[in-house]
Design a protein around this motif. Structure first.
Motif, PDB file in Angstrom:
ATOM      1  N   LEU A 188       5.680  58.766  32.311  1.00 54.59           N
ATOM      2  CA  LEU A 188       5.911  58.323  30.937  1.00 54.59           C
ATOM      3  C   LEU A 188       5.053  59.071  29.924  1.00 54.59           C
ATOM      4  O   LEU A 188       5.523  59.414  28.840  1.00 54.59           O
ATOM      5  CB  LEU A 188       5.654  56.817  30.840  1.00 54.59           C
ATOM      6  N   CYS A 189       3.792  59.323  30.266  1.00 50.63           N
ATOM      7  CA  CYS A 189       2.896  59.945  29.269  1.00 50.63           C
ATOM      8  C   CYS A 189       1.837  60.832  29.911  1.00 50.63           C
ATOM      9  O   CYS A 189       0.784  61.068  29.306  1.00 50.63           O
ATOM     10  CB  CYS A 189       2.232  58.869  28.420  1.00 50.63           C
ATOM     11  N   GLY A 190       2.103  61.289  31.156  1.00 48.18           N
ATOM     12  CA  GLY A 190       1.122  62.136  31.830  1.00 48.18           C
ATOM     13  C   GLY A 190      -0.181  61.422  32.122  1.00 48.18           C
ATOM     14  O   GLY A 190      -1.220  62.062  32.301  1.00 48.18           O
ATOM     15  N   GLY A 191      -0.141  60.068  32.150  1.00 47.69           N
ATOM     16  CA  GLY A 191      -1.350  59.293  32.428  1.00 47.69           C
ATOM     17  C   GLY A 191      -2.233  59.063  31.210  1.00 47.69           C
ATOM     18  O   GLY A 191      -3.270  58.415  31.307  1.00 47.69           O
ATOM     19  N   ASP A 192      -1.828  59.599  30.044  1.00 52.29           N
ATOM     20  CA  ASP A 192      -2.625  59.481  28.828  1.00 52.29           C
ATOM     21  C   ASP A 192      -2.112  58.314  27.992  1.00 52.29           C
ATOM     22  O   ASP A 192      -1.030  58.376  27.391  1.00 52.29           O
ATOM     23  CB  ASP A 192      -2.528  60.779  28.028  1.00 52.29           C
ATOM     24  N   LEU A 193      -2.891  57.226  27.937  1.00 47.88           N
ATOM     25  CA  LEU A 193      -2.462  56.019  27.219  1.00 47.88           C
ATOM     26  C   LEU A 193      -2.400  56.214  25.703  1.00 47.88           C
ATOM     27  O   LEU A 193      -1.808  55.391  24.993  1.00 47.88           O
ATOM     28  CB  LEU A 193      -3.401  54.854  27.556  1.00 47.88           C
ATOM     29  N   GLU A 194      -2.999  57.285  25.201  1.00 49.66           N
ATOM     30  CA  GLU A 194      -2.988  57.541  23.758  1.00 49.66           C
ATOM     31  C   GLU A 194      -1.771  58.362  23.322  1.00 49.66           C
ATOM     32  O   GLU A 194      -1.532  58.538  22.124  1.00 49.66           O
ATOM     33  CB  GLU A 194      -4.276  58.291  23.354  1.00 49.66           C
ATOM     34  N   LYS A 195      -1.016  58.902  24.253  1.00 49.67           N
ATOM     35  CA  LYS A 195       0.132  59.748  23.914  1.00 49.67           C
ATOM     36  C   LYS A 195       1.306  58.906  23.446  1.00 49.67           C
ATOM     37  O   LYS A 195       1.608  57.880  24.046  1.00 49.67           O
ATOM     38  CB  LYS A 195       0.552  60.576  25.128  1.00 49.67           C
ATOM     39  N   PRO A 196       2.017  59.348  22.392  1.00 52.56           N
ATOM     40  CA  PRO A 196       3.191  58.589  21.946  1.00 52.56           C
ATOM     41  C   PRO A 196       4.366  58.748  22.907  1.00 52.56           C
ATOM     42  O   PRO A 196       4.465  59.757  23.615  1.00 52.56           O
ATOM     43  CB  PRO A 196       3.519  59.224  20.584  1.00 52.56           C
ATOM     44  N   ILE A 197       5.225  57.747  22.927  1.00 50.21           N
ATOM     45  CA  ILE A 197       6.491  57.833  23.648  1.00 50.21           C
ATOM     46  C   ILE A 197       7.607  57.487  22.667  1.00 50.21           C
ATOM     47  O   ILE A 197       7.358  56.905  21.613  1.00 50.21           O
ATOM     48  CB  ILE A 197       6.539  56.894  24.869  1.00 50.21           C
ATOM     49  N   LYS A 198       8.817  57.865  23.004  1.00 48.83           N
ATOM     50  CA  LYS A 198       9.951  57.590  22.126  1.00 48.83           C
ATOM     51  C   LYS A 198      11.023  56.838  22.898  1.00 48.83           C
ATOM     52  O   LYS A 198      11.326  57.197  24.042  1.00 48.83           O
ATOM     53  CB  LYS A 198      10.516  58.904  21.572  1.00 48.83           C
ATOM     54  N   VAL A 199      11.567  55.786  22.287  1.00 48.31           N
ATOM     55  CA  VAL A 199      12.626  54.997  22.910  1.00 48.31           C
ATOM     56  C   VAL A 199      13.869  55.106  22.038  1.00 48.31           C
ATOM     57  O   VAL A 199      13.783  55.043  20.802  1.00 48.31           O
ATOM     58  CB  VAL A 199      12.223  53.517  23.069  1.00 48.31           C
ATOM     59  N   SER A 200      15.036  55.233  22.665  1.00 47.38           N
ATOM     60  CA  SER A 200      16.244  55.627  21.957  1.00 47.38           C
ATOM     61  C   SER A 200      17.047  54.491  21.347  1.00 47.38           C
ATOM     62  O   SER A 200      18.176  54.693  20.963  1.00 47.38           O
ATOM     63  CB  SER A 200      17.160  56.377  22.921  1.00 47.38           C
ATOM     64  N   CYS A 201      16.499  53.274  21.257  1.00 46.78           N
ATOM     65  CA  CYS A 201      17.304  52.140  20.820  1.00 46.78           C
ATOM     66  C   CYS A 201      16.643  51.412  19.649  1.00 46.78           C
ATOM     67  O   CYS A 201      15.470  51.046  19.734  1.00 46.78           O
ATOM     68  CB  CYS A 201      17.496  51.164  21.981  1.00 46.78           C
TER      69      CYS A 201
END
Length: 484
Positions: A200-213
């Motif tokens: 999901l984020c390469g193990g980095d909890l500070e990295k943003p993710i994007k959800v398509s809904c």
């Protein structure tokens, strides 16, 4: 074949009471790691730094190795006194060595053993300690997701929504996970799902993710999931049981055409299967005592047909010492029974299941059971066997079936339902897939390691799935995974 269980294991080395080869000071030791995957050839994997003037070194350099449960990975640790700057170790004083398997190390987690010289005599009082640690990020994100009042994108009926999760990479966004589709629903609720934090984020909890809904309601939590090595290093023992087919279709053991005929080289397909699988499994059982049974033969003194008789003819203690003991019991048993029939699997499956049931009542992840059945033919009690497997699927147990000879093994393929879940005749579904079947002859012209790799590849995931399903944690790490 199932995906192999590959983990990276870090080994930390220390020694005590090394031989002193230097005249005016103490030895300057270095540890070299050699590996042997097959045959007699060893190759160097890595070496530590040199520790100056020390007979009790603690090496800072770690060895990192790919770990495969289904393979026997032979390791040799050599200790040398380094007195020059050449890479070649042949001109350095040899202080001792230790040989073992990676399986022995991870099942002990910390292993201390005496060092020996090339002639196998003790290297003084020298000893080596090897500590193993798995290198992994086994955190996952558990999701619960709902959406409300979604736009209707379908001309006929309602939309069929799903979610897509994207991870941020240097060039933009990369798809990390796609959920199930909820049919014809503008207010969907998805079944709970999980995504590895690494994906999901390469193990980095500070990295943003994007959800398509849009209009999405998310509930999430980050947890650690225990791995196979967490359980093994945490004290879980794998108990190995062997079941051998003594039905008449194998042929007269005295005839070279029989599958039970022992060649002048002292081998047959049954023995090869026992050796190949047993040599891997034995590293994960501390007492090396293995129960072994036969089925489908008339046994003395009454000559009644039995489907779970101990190979050593001792019902109160069917255990054999080591894989060598199982092989010896088979050899001694063979001329004393009459091959008969039918080919019934359910009695021996139920036998191991009863023991696994008792172990499961301890409510700890301390024991798991692997039953190896070696057979030559068509199964007779298929319905009873299906019921026995479905029952066993709720227990800490896996079943390996190796088919020898040229018989029709389609029923075995049916039991090994990789494409779906097995059902009992009454319709009850297996809780998980616990059966792995392979025909021995498929591997006749392959390296001997290939059979073990195929039949054992699914065991780590099966063990983890049972303990996860039962919410049981490694015995030496009993606290639940922490939320973060």
């Amino acid at each position: 074949m199932a995906t192999q269980c590959v983990s990276k294991v870090e080994l930390t080395i220390s020694c005590e009471n090394l031989l002193d080869k230097d005249v005016t000071s103490k030895s300057d030791p270095l540890c070299v790691l050699l590996m042997n995957t097959s045959g007699s050839q060893w190759y160097e994997v890595d070496r530590t730094e040199k520790v100056q003037n020390c007979l009790f070194p603690k090496f800072a350099k770690k060895f990192v190795i790919d770990y495969y449960f289904e393979a026997v990975q032979k390791l040799k640790f050599g200790i040398y006194d380094i007195d020059n700057k050449t890479v070649d170790l042949s001109d350095d004083d040899f202080l001792g060595e230790f040989e073992c398997t990676l399986g022995q190390i991870v099942s002990s987690r910390k292993l201390t053993r005496p060092l020996v010289l090339k002639n196998q005599k003790p290297a003084g009082k020298g000893s080596i300690t090897i500590c193993a640690e798995e290198i992994t990020d086994n955190r996952v994100v558990n999701f619960e997701a709902d959406a409300r009042k979604l736009d209707n994108k379908d001309f006929f009926g309602k939309s069929d929504p799903y979610l897509e999760f994207y991870r941020q990479i240097e060039t933009g966004w990369q798809l990390a996970h796609r959920t199930e589709v909820v049919k014809n629903n503008l207010n969907p609720s998805w079944r709970p799902f999980k995504i590895p934090l690494q994906s999901l984020c390469g193990g980095d909890l500070e990295k943003p993710i994007k959800v398509s809904c849009p209009q999405l309601f998310l509930k999430l939590g980050v947890v650690k999931e225990y791995t196979f090595l967490d359980y093994i290093m945490g004290g879980c023992q794998i108990n190995f049981t062997v079941g051998v087919d003594f039905t008449g279709s194998n042929g007269d053991p005295r005839s070279p055409d029989s599958l039970h005929y022992i060649s002048p080289q002292g081998i047959n397909e049954y023995l090869s299967a026992i050796w190949t699988v047993g040599l891997v499994i034995q590293d994960y059982d501390s007492d090396k005592m293995f129960p072994a049974f036969g089925f489908g033969a008339q046994v003395p003194p009454t000559w009644q047909v039995s489907h779970e008789f101990p190979l050593n003819f001792n019902p109160t203690n069917p255990y054999c010492t080591g894989i060598e003991g199982v092989v010896e019991a088979y050899r001694m048993c063979l001329p004393q029974v009459r091959l008969y029939g039918p080919t019934n699997f359910s009695p021996i499956i139920n036998h191991v299941a009863r023991i696994a049931l008792d172990a499961s009542k301890q409510n700890t992840a301390s024991q798991y059971f692997v039953l190896l059945i070696i057979t030559d033919g068509v199964i007779t009690d298929l319905d009873q066997t299906r019921s026995a497997i479905v029952n066993a699927s709720r227990l800490p147990m896996s079943i390996i079936i190796i088919g020898v000879g040229k018989a029709d093994f389609s029923a075995m393929e049916f039991l090994d339902c990789d494409d779906g879940q097995l059902r009992a005749p009454n319709g009850e579904m297996a809780a998980r897939d616990i059966v792995q079947f392979v025909p021995f002859r498929k591997f006749q012209n392959s390296p001997k390691e290939a059979l073990a790799q195929s039949v054992l590849a699914e065991v780590p995931a099966q063990l983890v799935s049972y303990f996860s399903m039962s919410k049981l944690y490694p015995p030496n790490n009993p606290t639940p995974p922490s939320q973060s």
